[in-house]
Design a protein around this motif. Structure first.
Motif, PDB file in Angstrom:
ATOM      1  N   ILE A  94      -5.666   4.255 -11.974  1.00 17.86           N
ATOM      2  CA  ILE A  94      -6.752   5.224 -11.827  1.00 17.86           C
ATOM      3  C   ILE A  94      -7.462   5.335 -13.166  1.00 17.86           C
ATOM      4  CG2 ILE A  94      -7.399   7.583 -11.266  1.00 17.86           C
ATOM      5  CD1 ILE A  94      -4.914   7.822  -9.593  1.00 17.86           C
ATOM      6  N   ALA A  95      -8.757   5.113 -13.148  1.00 15.51           N
ATOM      7  CA  ALA A  95      -9.561   5.229 -14.365  1.00 15.51           C
ATOM      8  C   ALA A  95     -10.655   6.265 -14.131  1.00 15.51           C
ATOM      9  CB  ALA A  95     -10.172   3.884 -14.736  1.00 15.51           C
ATOM     10  N   GLY A  96     -10.769   7.213 -15.031  1.00 14.16           N
ATOM     11  CA  GLY A  96     -11.786   8.239 -14.905  1.00 14.16           C
ATOM     12  C   GLY A  96     -13.184   7.677 -15.112  1.00 14.16           C
ATOM     13  N   ILE A  97     -14.155   8.270 -14.436  1.00 12.33           N
ATOM     14  CA  ILE A  97     -15.551   7.884 -14.609  1.00 12.33           C
ATOM     15  C   ILE A  97     -16.082   8.575 -15.867  1.00 12.33           C
ATOM     16  CG2 ILE A  97     -17.850   7.881 -13.584  1.00 12.33           C
ATOM     17  CD1 ILE A  97     -15.847   6.132 -12.099  1.00 12.33           C
ATOM     18  N   LYS A  98     -16.726   7.796 -16.721  1.00 15.23           N
ATOM     19  CA  LYS A  98     -17.245   8.341 -17.974  1.00 15.23           C
ATOM     20  C   LYS A  98     -18.771   8.362 -17.957  1.00 15.23           C
ATOM     21  CE  LYS A  98     -13.210   6.194 -19.030  1.00 15.23           C
ATOM     22  NZ  LYS A  98     -12.541   5.250 -18.100  1.00 15.23           N
ATOM     23  N   SER A  99     -19.319   9.278 -18.705  1.00 18.95           N
ATOM     24  CA  SER A  99     -20.754   9.270 -18.979  1.00 18.95           C
ATOM     25  C   SER A  99     -20.939   9.003 -20.461  1.00 18.95           C
ATOM     26  CB  SER A  99     -21.393  10.612 -18.607  1.00 18.95           C
ATOM     27  OG  SER A  99     -20.950  11.629 -19.491  1.00 18.95           O
TER      28      SER A  99
ATOM     29  N   GLU B 248     -19.827   3.841 -20.340  1.00 16.79           N
ATOM     30  CA  GLU B 248     -20.382   4.437 -19.136  1.00 16.79           C
ATOM     31  C   GLU B 248     -20.586   3.387 -18.052  1.00 16.79           C
ATOM     32  OE1 GLU B 248     -23.914   7.556 -18.081  1.00 16.79           O
ATOM     33  OE2 GLU B 248     -24.483   5.830 -19.299  1.00 16.79           O
ATOM     34  N   GLU B 249     -21.028   2.190 -18.454  1.00 15.73           N
ATOM     35  CA  GLU B 249     -21.324   1.126 -17.494  1.00 15.73           C
ATOM     36  C   GLU B 249     -20.076   0.477 -16.903  1.00 15.73           C
ATOM     37  OE1 GLU B 249     -23.984  -1.635 -19.386  1.00 15.73           O
ATOM     38  OE2 GLU B 249     -25.384  -0.039 -19.968  1.00 15.73           O
ATOM     39  N   THR B 250     -18.897   0.756 -17.470  1.00 14.67           N
ATOM     40  CA  THR B 250     -17.675   0.203 -16.869  1.00 14.67           C
ATOM     41  C   THR B 250     -17.392   0.830 -15.516  1.00 14.67           C
ATOM     42  OG1 THR B 250     -16.228   1.855 -17.928  1.00 14.67           O
ATOM     43  CG2 THR B 250     -16.674  -0.180 -19.156  1.00 14.67           C
ATOM     44  N   GLU B 251     -17.877   2.069 -15.279  1.00 19.64           N
ATOM     45  CA  GLU B 251     -17.791   2.752 -13.985  1.00 19.64           C
ATOM     46  C   GLU B 251     -16.381   2.809 -13.412  1.00 19.64           C
ATOM     47  OE1 GLU B 251     -20.708   0.769 -11.619  1.00 19.64           O
ATOM     48  OE2 GLU B 251     -22.376   1.748 -12.626  1.00 19.64           O
ATOM     49  N   GLY B 252     -15.413   3.028 -14.287  1.00 23.81           N
ATOM     50  CA  GLY B 252     -14.036   3.218 -13.846  1.00 23.81           C
ATOM     51  C   GLY B 252     -13.313   1.949 -13.445  1.00 23.81           C
ATOM     52  N   MET B 253     -13.907   0.782 -13.705  1.00 25.20           N
ATOM     53  CA  MET B 253     -13.290  -0.476 -13.289  1.00 25.20           C
ATOM     54  C   MET B 253     -12.379  -1.078 -14.352  1.00 25.20           C
ATOM     55  SD  MET B 253     -16.197  -2.288 -10.981  1.00 25.20           S
ATOM     56  CE  MET B 253     -16.821  -1.434  -9.524  1.00 25.20           C
ATOM     57  N   VAL B 254     -12.314  -0.454 -15.502  1.00 27.01           N
ATOM     58  CA  VAL B 254     -11.351  -0.817 -16.542  1.00 27.01           C
ATOM     59  C   VAL B 254     -10.870   0.481 -17.191  1.00 27.01           C
ATOM     60  CG1 VAL B 254     -12.434  -3.052 -17.039  1.00 27.01           C
ATOM     61  CG2 VAL B 254     -13.115  -1.032 -18.341  1.00 27.01           C
ATOM     62  N   LYS B 255      -9.758   0.410 -17.886  1.00 22.94           N
ATOM     63  CA  LYS B 255      -9.319   1.530 -18.705  1.00 22.94           C
ATOM     64  C   LYS B 255      -9.757   1.275 -20.142  1.00 22.94           C
ATOM     65  CE  LYS B 255      -5.502   3.365 -15.996  1.00 22.94           C
ATOM     66  NZ  LYS B 255      -4.073   3.745 -15.977  1.00 22.94           N
ATOM     67  N   THR B 256     -10.209   2.333 -20.785  1.00 25.52           N
ATOM     68  CA  THR B 256     -10.776   2.221 -22.119  1.00 25.52           C
ATOM     69  C   THR B 256      -9.909   2.953 -23.131  1.00 25.52           C
ATOM     70  OG1 THR B 256     -12.990   2.192 -21.141  1.00 25.52           O
ATOM     71  CG2 THR B 256     -12.852   2.583 -23.495  1.00 25.52           C
ATOM     72  N   GLU B 257      -9.807   2.364 -24.313  1.00 23.82           N
ATOM     73  CA  GLU B 257      -9.058   2.978 -25.404  1.00 23.82           C
ATOM     74  C   GLU B 257      -9.807   2.717 -26.709  1.00 23.82           C
ATOM     75  OE1 GLU B 257      -4.925   1.726 -27.224  1.00 23.82           O
ATOM     76  OE2 GLU B 257      -4.593   2.800 -25.341  1.00 23.82           O
ATOM     77  N   LEU B 258      -9.817   3.699 -27.584  1.00 24.91           N
ATOM     78  CA  LEU B 258     -10.493   3.572 -28.868  1.00 24.91           C
ATOM     79  C   LEU B 258      -9.522   3.868 -30.004  1.00 24.91           C
ATOM     80  CD1 LEU B 258     -13.777   5.476 -27.973  1.00 24.91           C
ATOM     81  CD2 LEU B 258     -13.656   3.052 -28.551  1.00 24.91           C
ATOM     82  N   LYS B 259      -9.456   2.960 -30.968  1.00 20.66           N
ATOM     83  CA  LYS B 259      -8.725   3.207 -32.207  1.00 20.66           C
ATOM     84  C   LYS B 259      -9.748   3.707 -33.222  1.00 20.66           C
ATOM     85  CE  LYS B 259      -4.812   1.415 -30.688  1.00 20.66           C
ATOM     86  NZ  LYS B 259      -3.591   2.218 -30.476  1.00 20.66           N
ATOM     87  N   VAL B 260      -9.514   4.886 -33.793  1.00 18.59           N
ATOM     88  CA  VAL B 260     -10.547   5.521 -34.607  1.00 18.59           C
ATOM     89  C   VAL B 260      -9.989   6.080 -35.914  1.00 18.59           C
ATOM     90  CG1 VAL B 260     -11.840   6.154 -32.527  1.00 18.59           C
ATOM     91  CG2 VAL B 260     -10.242   7.797 -33.535  1.00 18.59           C
TER      92      VAL B 260
ATOM     93  N   LYS C 238      -6.044   8.461 -38.873  1.00 16.65           N
ATOM     94  CA  LYS C 238      -6.279   7.532 -37.789  1.00 16.65           C
ATOM     95  C   LYS C 238      -5.675   8.059 -36.487  1.00 16.65           C
ATOM     96  CE  LYS C 238      -6.667   3.313 -40.544  1.00 16.65           C
ATOM     97  NZ  LYS C 238      -6.266   1.894 -40.670  1.00 16.65           N
ATOM     98  N   GLY C 239      -6.275   7.663 -35.378  1.00 19.83           N
ATOM     99  CA  GLY C 239      -5.761   8.099 -34.087  1.00 19.83           C
ATOM    100  C   GLY C 239      -6.243   7.210 -32.957  1.00 19.83           C
ATOM    101  N   THR C 240      -5.793   7.535 -31.745  1.00 17.14           N
ATOM    102  CA  THR C 240      -6.167   6.797 -30.543  1.00 17.14           C
ATOM    103  C   THR C 240      -6.778   7.750 -29.537  1.00 17.14           C
ATOM    104  OG1 THR C 240      -4.371   5.201 -30.862  1.00 17.14           O
ATOM    105  CG2 THR C 240      -5.332   5.353 -28.652  1.00 17.14           C
ATOM    106  N   ILE C 241      -7.945   7.411 -29.047  1.00 20.13           N
ATOM    107  CA  ILE C 241      -8.586   8.182 -27.977  1.00 20.13           C
ATOM    108  C   ILE C 241      -8.369   7.415 -26.680  1.00 20.13           C
ATOM    109  CG2 ILE C 241     -10.725   9.165 -27.090  1.00 20.13           C
ATOM    110  CD1 ILE C 241     -11.753   9.299 -29.941  1.00 20.13           C
ATOM    111  N   LYS C 242      -7.640   8.014 -25.747  1.00 17.20           N
ATOM    112  CA  LYS C 242      -7.269   7.328 -24.518  1.00 17.20           C
ATOM    113  C   LYS C 242      -8.291   7.549 -23.406  1.00 17.20           C
ATOM    114  CE  LYS C 242      -2.341   7.286 -25.567  1.00 17.20           C
ATOM    115  NZ  LYS C 242      -0.967   7.595 -25.078  1.00 17.20           N
ATOM    116  N   ASP C 243      -8.114   6.795 -22.331  1.00 20.64           N
ATOM    117  CA  ASP C 243      -9.072   6.778 -21.221  1.00 20.64           C
ATOM    118  C   ASP C 243      -9.364   8.171 -20.682  1.00 20.64           C
ATOM    119  OD1 ASP C 243     -10.384   4.679 -19.160  1.00 20.64           O
ATOM    120  OD2 ASP C 243      -9.575   6.361 -18.018  1.00 20.64           O
TER     121      ASP C 243
END
Length: 321
Positions: free
Chosen positions: A165-170, A238-250, A264-269
């Motif tokens: 399950i991947a959340g829809i992002k804007s 936003e254009e992934t439309e929930g079809m992948v899970k996204t993660e950011l290392k920041v 440093k941290g990780t922002i999860k889906d």
């Protein structure tokens, strides 16, 4: 009217080596599993149970079918102190039963779903994901044990699922999550099997159709180091439309609360997903029509692929027989 938090997500459930889509196993796996009274236990001493309640397939509009119900978190709260204006802080040892819940609706034409929390302690998308995985897999295991005891061959066993399950992002929800970020070290996309949406023309549709399915891999991963454009990152997520899970290392800004004790941290889906505020009249447990009404205004709930539509039309025909 009270405001509730509403999440939108893409529910991907496929079965077996052939990645059979969820809609083809609604009647023999998904619905029986979610009405089986199986539950997931969590917390210390397993005092908390999560389970589905009043799950059914409902035609909310002409030829618009949803799998709907409630996800209940049944728990016991431990109260060890209370404050009273007259007596001050008092020690106690009370246990109070609590059962916060969330309402969910899964649109079978495209497997997009909404989940609405009734209160702050209600289950969220992560709880839904963990619970449906445990319940469906346990149901399949139990049914296959019965089939085995009856002497049936493996060809009659129910196939196990891959559930994601991947959340829809804007773009705005991503920018909000990045508000305290000084630098993005890495943008990561994680792939998983899709519900026959591989022909949908999303930013990653071609990868699903031309690579993952051809090499028969259930997982994939794509990384982009040190992206410089925050707006570009927000738009592409936003254009992934929930079809992948996204993660950011920041890396967080020095004056950010999130930078305390770490830079440093990780922002999860789930932290990137959009959360909407909706007003509900009466009890949420009876508000399916109201929630469906909000869905009319949400474009992500109306996206569907041609291949998925073929399977859905077959499902509708069977319902009407």
């Amino acid at each position: 009217m009270e405001k509730r938090q509403m999440y939108i997500a893409d529910l991907n459930v496929v079965f077996g080596k052939e990645s059979e889509p969820m809609i083809k196993r609604i009647d023999d796996i998904m619905l029986p599993a979610m009405t089986s009274r199986l539950y997931r236990q969590v917390g210390k001493d397993n005092r908390t149970r999560l389970f589905f309640h009043n799950v059914c397939i409902n035609e909310v509009e002409k030829d618009e079918y949803v799998l709907q119900g409630l996800l209940i978190k049944d728990t016991v709260l431990s109260v060890q102190s209370v404050y009273d204006n007259a007596t001050g802080l008092q020690m106690t040892n009370e246990r109070i039963k609590s059962s916060p819940y969330s309402l969910f609706m899964i649109y079978l034409k495209n497997h997009r779903m909404v989940l609405v929390k009734n209160q702050s302690g209600s289950p969220d998308i992560r709880s839904f994901s963990a619970t449906i995985k445990d319940v469906v897999k346990e149901y399949i295991r139990t049914q296959n044990d019965i089939k085995k005891a009856e002497g049936k061959g493996k060809e009659e066993f129910l196939p196990y699922p891959h559930i994601n399950i991947a959340g829809i992002k804007s773009a705005q929800s991503v920018r909000t999550a990045l508000a305290d970020v000084e630098k993005i070290d890495k943008l990561i996309f994680k792939f998983f099997p899709l519900n026959d949406e591989w022909d949908y023309d999303s930013v990653f549709g071609g990868i699903e159709a031309q690579i993952r399915r051809r090499i028969q891999s259930n997982k994939g991963r794509m990384e982009f180091p040190s992206p410089q454009s925050v707006d570009g990152v927000a738009d592409i997520i936003e254009e992934t439309e929930g079809m992948v899970k996204t993660e950011l290392k920041v890396q967080y800004k020095e004056d950010s609360d999130k930078a305390i004790g770490k830079q440093k941290g990780t922002i999860k889906d789930n932290e990137l997903s959009e959360v909407l505020q909706v007003e509900v009249t009466g009890e949420l447990s009876d508000a399916y029509e109201q929630i469906n009404g909000y869905g009319h205004e949400l474009n992500p709930l109306h996206i569907q692929s041609e291949n998925n539509l073929i399977n859905y039309e077959e499902f509708v025909k069977k319902r009407k027989k």
